[in-house]
Design an enzyme around this catalytic site. Structure first.
Site, PDB file in Angstrom:
ATOM      1  N   CYS A 216       0.846  -1.190   0.000  1.00 25.20           N
ATOM      2  CA  CYS A 216       0.000   0.000   0.000  1.00 25.20           C
ATOM      3  C   CYS A 216       0.881   1.238   0.000  1.00 25.20           C
ATOM      4  O   CYS A 216       1.869   1.300   0.741  1.00 25.20           O
ATOM      5  CB  CYS A 216      -0.916  -0.003   1.229  1.00 25.20           C
ATOM      6  SG  CYS A 216      -2.014   1.433   1.333  1.00 25.20           S
TER       7      CYS A 216
ATOM      8  N   HIS B 170      -9.146  -3.434  -2.352  1.00 27.46           N
ATOM      9  CA  HIS B 170      -8.151  -2.645  -1.617  1.00 27.46           C
ATOM     10  C   HIS B 170      -8.510  -1.159  -1.639  1.00 27.46           C
ATOM     11  O   HIS B 170      -8.511  -0.497  -0.591  1.00 27.46           O
ATOM     12  CB  HIS B 170      -6.776  -2.874  -2.243  1.00 27.46           C
ATOM     13  CG  HIS B 170      -5.654  -2.175  -1.562  1.00 27.46           C
ATOM     14  ND1 HIS B 170      -4.626  -2.846  -0.925  1.00 27.46           N
ATOM     15  CD2 HIS B 170      -5.367  -0.853  -1.408  1.00 27.46           C
ATOM     16  CE1 HIS B 170      -3.774  -1.970  -0.412  1.00 27.46           C
ATOM     17  NE2 HIS B 170      -4.198  -0.745  -0.699  1.00 27.46           N
ATOM     18  N   GLU B 171      -8.815  -0.638  -2.814  1.00 22.87           N
ATOM     19  CA  GLU B 171      -9.098   0.796  -2.926  1.00 22.87           C
ATOM     20  C   GLU B 171     -10.457   1.165  -2.348  1.00 22.87           C
ATOM     21  O   GLU B 171     -10.625   2.262  -1.810  1.00 22.87           O
ATOM     22  CB  GLU B 171      -8.997   1.240  -4.384  1.00 22.87           C
ATOM     23  CG  GLU B 171      -7.627   1.070  -4.998  1.00 22.87           C
ATOM     24  CD  GLU B 171      -6.505   1.695  -4.184  1.00 22.87           C
ATOM     25  OE1 GLU B 171      -6.743   2.706  -3.493  1.00 22.87           O
ATOM     26  OE2 GLU B 171      -5.380   1.164  -4.232  1.00 22.87           O
TER      27      GLU B 171
ATOM     28  N   HIS C 110     -10.325   1.699   1.481  1.00 25.82           N
ATOM     29  CA  HIS C 110      -9.751   2.959   1.987  1.00 25.82           C
ATOM     30  C   HIS C 110     -10.817   3.955   2.453  1.00 25.82           C
ATOM     31  O   HIS C 110     -10.714   4.498   3.562  1.00 25.82           O
ATOM     32  CB  HIS C 110      -8.845   3.598   0.945  1.00 25.82           C
ATOM     33  CG  HIS C 110      -7.421   3.135   1.005  1.00 25.82           C
ATOM     34  ND1 HIS C 110      -6.617   3.305   2.121  1.00 25.82           N
ATOM     35  CD2 HIS C 110      -6.647   2.510   0.091  1.00 25.82           C
ATOM     36  CE1 HIS C 110      -5.418   2.805   1.888  1.00 25.82           C
ATOM     37  NE2 HIS C 110      -5.396   2.311   0.661  1.00 25.82           N
TER      38      HIS C 110
END
Length: 214
Positions: free
Chosen positions: A126, A168-169, A172
């Site tokens: 990351c 993953h994004e 966030h």
């Protein structure tokens, strides 16, 4: 939808960021903006400012370099992310990880849900946690929903490495880092990961570091 007064500080913050040429500064783990959770995008920036902000995210992601970047990673608490992956990896890795090239795209208010029960584990890194990687087990396929930067609806099933990037994004803006989902015993420095665990799959790492894969 917030009032103009509510939106003013956010607009001012983005304008300040864009006043400096070049890539934006990426926020590192430990900054509260990565943990607060971001607010849905409902036009706070306006079309022109949003376009400039998206362009800055693209420049920053490419310069890092990375395959995705979310607005909280540059200190902006909005549910916006960009992804792009040229997938410059050997064919063996591409096949093992399902990593195929992904064109640049913008995700606005993205959300995902698993499709099926299959999970796969691979090393992730990351840009907000520089210097380290860890194995994360994630759904192999997900249904991605949301909108693009023009307001067009997104509703599609994504698999392989693109599904990992999307998850993953999208995590966030929820205030979740990949380390929250990672296998702690797999945590490796980038140097160790390159020297020891660069195989297409993390099976050897699991065996030698003592953790289980799904």
């Amino acid at each position: 939808m917030g009032t103009p007064d509510d939106r003013a500080p956010l607009v001012e913050r983005v304008e300040q960021l864009l006043a400096v040429e070049g890539p934006l500064t990426i926020v590192a783990a430990g900054d509260p903006v990565l943990r607060r959770g971001a607010e849905p995008y409902d036009g706070q920036l306006g079309p022109a400012l949003l376009a400039r902000f998206v362009a800055a995210l693209r420049v920053t992601m490419r310069a890092a370099p990375g395959v995705g970047l979310a607005a909280p990673q540059v200190g902006v608490g909005l549910r916006i992310a960009v992804i792009e992956d040229p997938a410059p990896v050997p064919q063996e890795v591409r096949l093992a990880r399902g990593r195929v090239p992904q064109p640049f795209r913008v995700l606005v208010n993205p959300a995902y849900e698993p499709v099926g029960a299959r999970r796969v584990g691979f090393f992730e890194g990351c840009l907000s946690v520089p210097g380290y990687q860890a194995v994360v087990a994630r759904p192999a396929e997900v249904r991605l929903t949301g909108r693009d930067e023009h307001g067009r609806a997104l509703d599609e099933v994504v698999g392989g490495w693109p599904a990992r990037i999307v998850q993953h994004e999208t995590d966030h803006p929820d205030g979740t880092l990949y380390l929250d989902r990672a296998e702690p015993r797999s945590l490796s420095s980038n140097r160790s990961a390159m020297e020891r665990w660069s195989q297409p799959t993390p099976e050897r790492a699991a065996r030698e570091l003592g953790f289980e894969l799904p």
